[in-house]
Design a protein around this motif. Structure first.
Motif, PDB file in Angstrom:
ATOM      1  N   ALA A  24      71.335  68.803 103.014  1.00  0.00           N
ATOM      2  CA  ALA A  24      70.275  67.902 103.467  1.00  0.00           C
ATOM      3  C   ALA A  24      70.095  66.749 102.485  1.00  0.00           C
ATOM      4  O   ALA A  24      70.012  65.583 102.887  1.00  0.00           O
ATOM      5  N   GLU A  25      70.056  67.068 101.197  1.00  0.00           N
ATOM      6  CA  GLU A  25      69.894  66.007 100.205  1.00  0.00           C
ATOM      7  C   GLU A  25      71.150  65.139 100.139  1.00  0.00           C
ATOM      8  O   GLU A  25      71.059  63.924  99.917  1.00  0.00           O
ATOM      9  N   GLY A  26      72.318  65.742 100.335  1.00  0.00           N
ATOM     10  CA  GLY A  26      73.551  64.963 100.353  1.00  0.00           C
ATOM     11  C   GLY A  26      73.539  63.916 101.452  1.00  0.00           C
ATOM     12  O   GLY A  26      73.913  62.750 101.240  1.00  0.00           O
ATOM     13  N   VAL A  27      73.104  64.317 102.642  1.00  0.00           N
ATOM     14  CA  VAL A  27      73.002  63.362 103.748  1.00  0.00           C
ATOM     15  C   VAL A  27      71.929  62.319 103.454  1.00  0.00           C
ATOM     16  O   VAL A  27      72.116  61.126 103.730  1.00  0.00           O
ATOM     17  N   GLN A  28      70.822  62.759 102.858  1.00  0.00           N
ATOM     18  CA  GLN A  28      69.762  61.822 102.500  1.00  0.00           C
ATOM     19  C   GLN A  28      70.281  60.741 101.555  1.00  0.00           C
ATOM     20  O   GLN A  28      69.971  59.555 101.710  1.00  0.00           O
ATOM     21  N   GLN A  29      71.093  61.151 100.585  1.00  0.00           N
ATOM     22  CA  GLN A  29      71.636  60.187  99.628  1.00  0.00           C
ATOM     23  C   GLN A  29      72.633  59.237 100.293  1.00  0.00           C
ATOM     24  O   GLN A  29      72.728  58.068  99.914  1.00  0.00           O
ATOM     25  N   LEU A  30      73.381  59.719 101.282  1.00  0.00           N
ATOM     26  CA  LEU A  30      74.278  58.830 102.024  1.00  0.00           C
ATOM     27  C   LEU A  30      73.474  57.746 102.734  1.00  0.00           C
ATOM     28  O   LEU A  30      73.874  56.574 102.761  1.00  0.00           O
ATOM     29  N   ILE A  31      72.364  58.146 103.326  1.00  0.00           N
ATOM     30  CA  ILE A  31      71.522  57.172 104.026  1.00  0.00           C
ATOM     31  C   ILE A  31      70.941  56.173 103.041  1.00  0.00           C
ATOM     32  O   ILE A  31      70.981  54.954 103.269  1.00  0.00           O
ATOM     33  N   TYR A  32      70.401  56.673 101.919  1.00  0.00           N
ATOM     34  CA  TYR A  32      69.862  55.770 100.908  1.00  0.00           C
ATOM     35  C   TYR A  32      70.963  54.851 100.362  1.00  0.00           C
ATOM     36  O   TYR A  32      70.745  53.664 100.138  1.00  0.00           O
ATOM     37  N   GLY A  33      72.141  55.419 100.151  1.00  0.00           N
ATOM     38  CA  GLY A  33      73.236  54.640  99.586  1.00  0.00           C
ATOM     39  C   GLY A  33      73.691  53.514 100.482  1.00  0.00           C
ATOM     40  O   GLY A  33      74.256  52.522 100.009  1.00  0.00           O
ATOM     41  N   SER A  34      73.457  53.641 101.792  1.00  0.00           N
ATOM     42  CA  SER A  34      73.894  52.604 102.724  1.00  0.00           C
ATOM     43  C   SER A  34      73.123  51.309 102.534  1.00  0.00           C
ATOM     44  O   SER A  34      73.479  50.284 103.139  1.00  0.00           O
ATOM     45  N   ALA A  35      72.084  51.322 101.716  1.00  0.00           N
ATOM     46  CA  ALA A  35      71.338  50.092 101.440  1.00  0.00           C
ATOM     47  C   ALA A  35      72.255  49.017 100.872  1.00  0.00           C
ATOM     48  O   ALA A  35      72.003  47.817 101.060  1.00  0.00           O
ATOM     49  N   VAL A  36      73.335  49.414 100.189  1.00  0.00           N
ATOM     50  CA  VAL A  36      74.228  48.418  99.599  1.00  0.00           C
ATOM     51  C   VAL A  36      74.939  47.616 100.678  1.00  0.00           C
ATOM     52  O   VAL A  36      75.400  46.505 100.434  1.00  0.00           O
ATOM     53  N   TRP A  37      75.036  48.174 101.885  1.00  0.00           N
ATOM     54  CA  TRP A  37      75.701  47.444 102.977  1.00  0.00           C
ATOM     55  C   TRP A  37      74.848  46.295 103.482  1.00  0.00           C
ATOM     56  O   TRP A  37      75.351  45.362 104.078  1.00  0.00           O
ATOM     57  N   SER A  38      73.550  46.383 103.283  1.00  0.00           N
ATOM     58  CA  SER A  38      72.659  45.316 103.729  1.00  0.00           C
ATOM     59  C   SER A  38      72.179  44.487 102.546  1.00  0.00           C
ATOM     60  O   SER A  38      71.194  43.776 102.633  1.00  0.00           O
ATOM     61  N   HIS A  39      72.903  44.654 101.410  1.00  0.00           N
ATOM     62  CA  HIS A  39      72.633  43.897 100.189  1.00  0.00           C
ATOM     63  C   HIS A  39      71.257  44.203  99.618  1.00  0.00           C
ATOM     64  O   HIS A  39      70.653  43.385  98.942  1.00  0.00           O
ATOM     65  N   GLU A  40      70.765  45.411  99.900  1.00  0.00           N
ATOM     66  CA  GLU A  40      69.530  45.850  99.270  1.00  0.00           C
ATOM     67  C   GLU A  40      69.895  46.668  98.037  1.00  0.00           C
ATOM     68  O   GLU A  40      70.980  47.224  97.950  1.00  0.00           O
ATOM     69  N   GLU A  41      68.988  46.757  97.103  1.00  0.00           N
ATOM     70  CA  GLU A  41      69.223  47.593  95.933  1.00  0.00           C
ATOM     71  C   GLU A  41      68.808  49.015  96.245  1.00  0.00           C
ATOM     72  O   GLU A  41      67.843  49.257  96.949  1.00  0.00           O
ATOM     73  N   GLU A  42      69.571  49.967  95.705  1.00  0.00           N
ATOM     74  CA  GLU A  42      69.182  51.357  95.876  1.00  0.00           C
ATOM     75  C   GLU A  42      67.891  51.611  95.108  1.00  0.00           C
ATOM     76  O   GLU A  42      67.653  51.012  94.063  1.00  0.00           O
TER      77      GLU A  42
END
Length: 202
Positions: free
Chosen positions: A149-167
């Motif tokens: 669950a946390e692994g998937v959560q981190q994947l979602i959070y990590g996708s912020a780099v695709w929209s040029h947002e900072e993690e």
């Protein structure tokens, strides 16, 4: 000699016309469909909210087994059967096969993925694909402890780099500390089909 690489990652850009005969669970009302029971019940609402609120909506499907079928064909079939669109990202986790497949059909995401820094997961390997690096940083260390669950959560959070947002700073600091600790203990991090095995926790 062939060997199974647990939690291997395949990034699939197959044509949407691919047809697969395996039974795919009908799409439910939410973004999280944990048919294999891989997530604690109290974590599902948080995952649901994060998956829905992401710039690129995530859809998560866990299954017991691929039953010997190709994970890429299975996920392509699910992507099509669920009617997902270009901005959507599908993650399929197969419990018995210990495989993760991340599928999207968005050239912009692919372009942004390729712009990730070299050795993004800080495992010292510079010949891995960027999608391997991405999963190797955000998902694999947690999957090795059984915290899917946390692994998937981190994947979602990590996708912020695709929209040029900072993690989120706290997220980044936590990941850096975790990776540093695992490296000191000699843990092997992997995020792709050419990496080392990442066994399920005992």
């Amino acid at each position: 000699m062939k060997k199974l690489i647990p939690w291997a990652l395949l990034i699939t850009l197959c044509p949407l016309s691919t047809v697969f005969a395996a039974d795919v669970p009908a799409r439910g009302p939410g973004h999280i469909q944990d048919t294999a029971g891989m997530f604690p019940a109290d974590r599902v609402p948080q995952l649901e909210e994060s998956a829905k609120a992401s710039v690129h909506p995530f859809y998560i499907l866990t299954i017991e087994s691929l039953e010997g079928h190709s994970s890429s064909e299975y996920s392509t079939s699910a992507y099509k059967a669920w009617g997902l669109q270009q901005d959507d990202i599908l993650i399929v986790l197969s419990k018995t096969d210990q495989r993760i497949e991340m599928q999207y059909h968005n050239p912009q995401i692919s372009k942004q993925m390729e712009q990730l820094p070299e050795d993004y997961d800080r495992d010292g390997k510079i010949d891995e694909s960027k999608i391997d690096e991405f999963v190797g940083k955000h998902f694999t260390p947690l999957a090795k402890t059984g915290n899917f669950a946390e692994g998937v959560q981190q994947l979602i959070y990590g996708s912020a780099v695709w929209s040029h947002e900072e993690e989120p700073p706290a997220l980044q600091q936590g990941l850096d500390a975790m990776l540093s600790g695992m490296e000191e203990q000699g843990a092997v991090l992997q995020g792709g089909s050419s990496s080392q095995p990442s066994p399920m926790p005992a």
